[in-house]
Each structure stands twice: as C-alpha cells, then as structure tokens.
Design a protein around this motif. Structure first.
Motif, PDB file in Angstrom:
ATOM      1  N   VAL A  17       1.063  -1.096  -0.024  1.00 16.15           N
ATOM      2  CA  VAL A  17       0.032   0.074  -0.150  1.00 16.15           C
ATOM      3  C   VAL A  17       0.843   1.132  -0.071  1.00 16.15           C
ATOM      4  CG1 VAL A  17      -1.833   1.152   1.089  1.00 16.15           C
ATOM      5  CG2 VAL A  17      -1.762  -1.108   1.235  1.00 16.15           C
ATOM      6  N   PRO A  18       0.774   1.994  -1.121  1.00 12.94           N
ATOM      7  CA  PRO A  18       1.841   3.203  -1.054  1.00 12.94           C
ATOM      8  C   PRO A  18       1.256   4.346  -0.539  1.00 12.94           C
ATOM      9  CG  PRO A  18       0.587   3.007  -3.338  1.00 12.94           C
ATOM     10  CD  PRO A  18       0.140   1.994  -2.234  1.00 12.94           C
ATOM     11  N   ALA A  19       2.433   5.249  -0.139  1.00  6.14           N
ATOM     12  CA  ALA A  19       2.000   6.702   0.343  1.00  6.14           C
ATOM     13  C   ALA A  19       2.132   7.364  -0.808  1.00  6.14           C
ATOM     14  CB  ALA A  19       2.922   7.149   1.320  1.00  6.14           C
ATOM     15  N   LEU A  20       1.620   8.774  -1.269  1.00  7.13           N
ATOM     16  CA  LEU A  20       1.868   9.318  -2.444  1.00  7.13           C
ATOM     17  C   LEU A  20       2.560  10.727  -1.780  1.00  7.13           C
ATOM     18  CD1 LEU A  20      -1.276   8.962  -4.707  1.00  7.13           C
ATOM     19  CD2 LEU A  20       0.486   7.497  -4.403  1.00  7.13           C
ATOM     20  N   PHE A  21       3.627  11.020  -2.596  1.00  9.85           N
ATOM     21  CA  PHE A  21       4.097  12.173  -1.992  1.00  9.85           C
ATOM     22  C   PHE A  21       4.293  13.006  -3.500  1.00  9.85           C
ATOM     23  CE2 PHE A  21       7.842  14.988  -1.536  1.00  9.85           C
ATOM     24  CZ  PHE A  21       8.058  14.989  -0.300  1.00  9.85           C
ATOM     25  N   SER A  22       3.634  14.209  -3.354  1.00 17.96           N
ATOM     26  CA  SER A  22       3.598  15.214  -4.539  1.00 17.96           C
ATOM     27  C   SER A  22       4.713  16.312  -4.150  1.00 17.96           C
ATOM     28  CB  SER A  22       2.224  15.796  -4.714  1.00 17.96           C
ATOM     29  OG  SER A  22       2.080  16.529  -5.729  1.00 17.96           O
ATOM     30  N   MET A  23       5.300  16.469  -5.349  1.00 18.80           N
ATOM     31  CA  MET A  23       6.559  17.721  -5.324  1.00 18.80           C
ATOM     32  C   MET A  23       6.008  18.887  -6.342  1.00 18.80           C
ATOM     33  SD  MET A  23       9.331  18.006  -3.848  1.00 18.80           S
ATOM     34  CE  MET A  23       9.980  19.639  -3.814  1.00 18.80           C
ATOM     35  N   HIS A  24       6.086  20.013  -5.542  1.00 13.64           N
ATOM     36  CA  HIS A  24       5.803  21.431  -6.077  1.00 13.64           C
ATOM     37  C   HIS A  24       6.825  22.304  -5.875  1.00 13.64           C
ATOM     38  CE1 HIS A  24       1.534  20.653  -7.494  1.00 13.64           C
ATOM     39  NE2 HIS A  24       1.705  19.283  -7.063  1.00 13.64           N
ATOM     40  N   SER A  25       6.722  23.565  -6.225  1.00 11.19           N
ATOM     41  CA  SER A  25       7.611  24.495  -5.743  1.00 11.19           C
ATOM     42  C   SER A  25       6.497  26.267  -5.996  1.00 11.19           C
ATOM     43  CB  SER A  25       8.719  24.802  -6.801  1.00 11.19           C
ATOM     44  OG  SER A  25       8.503  25.133  -8.011  1.00 11.19           O
ATOM     45  N   PHE A  26       7.068  26.912  -4.953  1.00 16.45           N
ATOM     46  CA  PHE A  26       6.325  28.347  -5.242  1.00 16.45           C
ATOM     47  C   PHE A  26       7.188  29.354  -5.241  1.00 16.45           C
ATOM     48  CE2 PHE A  26       7.202  27.275  -0.630  1.00 16.45           C
ATOM     49  CZ  PHE A  26       7.545  28.606  -0.151  1.00 16.45           C
ATOM     50  N   THR A  27       6.840  30.457  -5.586  1.00 20.15           N
ATOM     51  CA  THR A  27       7.636  31.732  -5.912  1.00 20.15           C
ATOM     52  C   THR A  27       7.890  32.347  -4.642  1.00 20.15           C
ATOM     53  OG1 THR A  27       5.656  33.208  -6.133  1.00 20.15           O
ATOM     54  CG2 THR A  27       6.355  32.142  -8.181  1.00 20.15           C
ATOM     55  N   PRO A  28       9.206  32.939  -4.450  1.00 21.07           N
ATOM     56  CA  PRO A  28       9.612  33.485  -3.308  1.00 21.07           C
ATOM     57  C   PRO A  28       9.095  34.705  -3.021  1.00 21.07           C
ATOM     58  CG  PRO A  28      11.437  33.667  -5.058  1.00 21.07           C
ATOM     59  CD  PRO A  28      10.554  32.706  -5.607  1.00 21.07           C
TER      60      PRO A  28
END
Length: 293
Positions: A160-171
C-alpha cells in the motif's frame, strides 16, 4: 516495512524512463521505474513547461514560459533525484500547466488558464469545450492513468503506497516576500503530513508552512483523485523556487528528503487504507478489490 537508506543497494532501483507520446507533441508523462516496496510513489504535476508544436507557444513570449506560470521551477529536478536515491517509482508530467493543468479536476474553471499572474494567454483565450476535451484526452488523462497504473501495480503486490507530490512556489508574490523555505499542504489525512513537518522542522534551519501559502484542500486535484478517494496516506511538498532553481539546490533538497523519508515511510500506519474524508465535502471512496468482496 523495513527501513531504507540511500546507501542500500536494494533501493538503487532502475531509472528506466517510459513515455506516453501523443502524436505531434511532447509525451504526456514520464515514468521513472522503481520498487513499489519502498512504500512511496512520487508525483510531479508541474514538472515541465513544454508545449506541443501545434500550439506554438500559446502566443506567449519564451520568457513567460520560463516563469512559474509555465511550470514549477526546480520541482522535476528534485523529484528525479529523490526517486533515484529512494529507488521508488515516480510519475512526472511532460507538458506545461498552461496547456492544461493536471493538478485540477476536469470540471475546474482553472483547468485551462486564460490569465495567469498578469499574463494573458492568447492561445487559451478562445478555447472551447471541444479543445478542452482534446487536451484532456491527449495530456491530462494519460498522466492520471499513469499514476493509477503505479498505484494498482503496488496494491497488486500487497504494498500500500503513500503518495508524495512535489511542487514549488515563488519567493515573492505580488511584491511580498514569502518567509517559508518549504510548505506542506494537506486536507484531512494527517499521517504523512504530520511526520514530514516534524522532520523538516527538527534541524531548526527551516521555516515550514503548514497549509500556507496555499491550502491543500482542493476538490478533484491530483491527491484528492488518487489518494483521498483511495484512503492512501499522502502529502504535497512545496519548496521555494529560489532554493531549487539550480542543480545544487535540487541535489541538496533531494538529499535532505532522502535522509528523512525512509524513517517516516517505515511507520506501518502510512501503509494502511484509511479514509479521512475531505474539507471540500463528501468523498466517494475508491475501494481496492479485496475490500469490495
């Protein structure tokens, strides 16, 4: 689940890339092969600013596509490096969010943006329902089908997997500097989020936003669709773009995350099906086959 380390040869994994390529354009997604028994699948919704040749540049100058409106700067580099360190599967989009946003539901009014952070998108100005359907069929749905396939493959072997979503935001946003180095966004399931925030804050060198500068409750977004409805542990990490804009920063963040995620993923509760609902309203669960009998 056993504890994993970045030195463990068993998690070195394959970085063989598999693509789904719509005719005349970039692939809809990149799949990085990995071992589902690592307990996590990485997702990068806004990995690319690529636009199919048939759409030109959507009428935008190249400089606009290089901004955050075109993609999440640095997120793909961190995702690929982290997948290599953990030996886990990953799915990354290969098209610009300006073409169609894979982190929006099909009925979301911001699915195809006509105006983004002050930039009018000429190629989207007159998009009709038929064109939205075309972009859904060529890009949005294949990306989500790839995530579905990774989840099903993991469940089929009892992982059973965990989901890890990768994003970025402006400084900086509308002239205001953002103090956070990273932000963890979530809806109601605290399992992976709680552990991640604590681990990021523990060294004392980071300011970590908890559902800021954005709120993680967004109906029918990627994690709602794939994790909330399935009862999978999940979280979304945003890293400030100036920290991961170059390869050095991406390496540093991949190393940081690879150092803390294995201990978190070793916790059994992250690999149980548990429905926590959503702050956005009632949720229709997707049950795994063994729970439907």
């Amino acid at each position: 689940m056993r504890r994993l380390t970045t030195q463990d040869p068993a998690v070195a994994g394959s970085t063989d890339d598999l693509f789904s390529t719509p005719a005349g354009g970039p692939p809809a997604f990149q799949r990085i092969a990995g071992d589902a028994r690592t307990g996590v699948i990485l997702i990068c919704d806004h990995a690319s600013n690529a636009i199919p040749p048939a759409y030109g540049s959507l009428g935008l100058p190249p400089a606009e596509l290089e901004r955050h409106i075109g993609y999440d700067i640095g997120a793909a580099g961190v995702t690929r490096r982290l997948a290599a360190r953990l030996g886990c599967p990953a799915v990354l989009s290969c098209f610009s969010r300006l073409l169609i946003d894979p982190n929006r539901g099909e009925d979301d009014p911001t699915l195809v943006m006509r105006l983004s952070d002050g930039a009018i998108v000429p190629g989207n100005r007159h998009v009709d329902a038929a064109e939205v359907e075309r972009r859904l069929a060529l890009f949005h749905r294949p990306y989500h089908a790839a995530i579905d396939a990774e989840i099903r493959a993991a469940l089929e072997i009892g992982a059973v997997p965990a989901l890890f979503s990768m994003h970025s935001f402006t400084p900086v946003w509308r002239g205001m500097p953002r103090p956070w180095h990273a932000a963890v966004l979530w809806d109601t399931d605290p399992r992976l989020t709680r552990e991640l925030i604590e681990a990021l804050e523990a060294p004392g060198d980071l300011i970590v936003g908890d559902n800021e500068p954005y709120d993680g409750a967004l109906r029918n977004d990627c994690l709602y669709r794939h994790a909330i409805r399935r009862g999978l542990a999940h979280t979304l990490l945003e890293v400030r773009q100036d920290l991961i804009a170059d390869e050095t920063g991406q390496e540093e963040w991949a190393e940081r995350l690879a150092g803390l995620l294995p201990a978190i993923l070793a916790k059994p509760e992250l690999h149980e099906i548990a429905f926590h609902g959503s702050r956005t309203g009632p949720v229709t669960p997707i049950y795994p086959p063994e729970m439907r009998r």
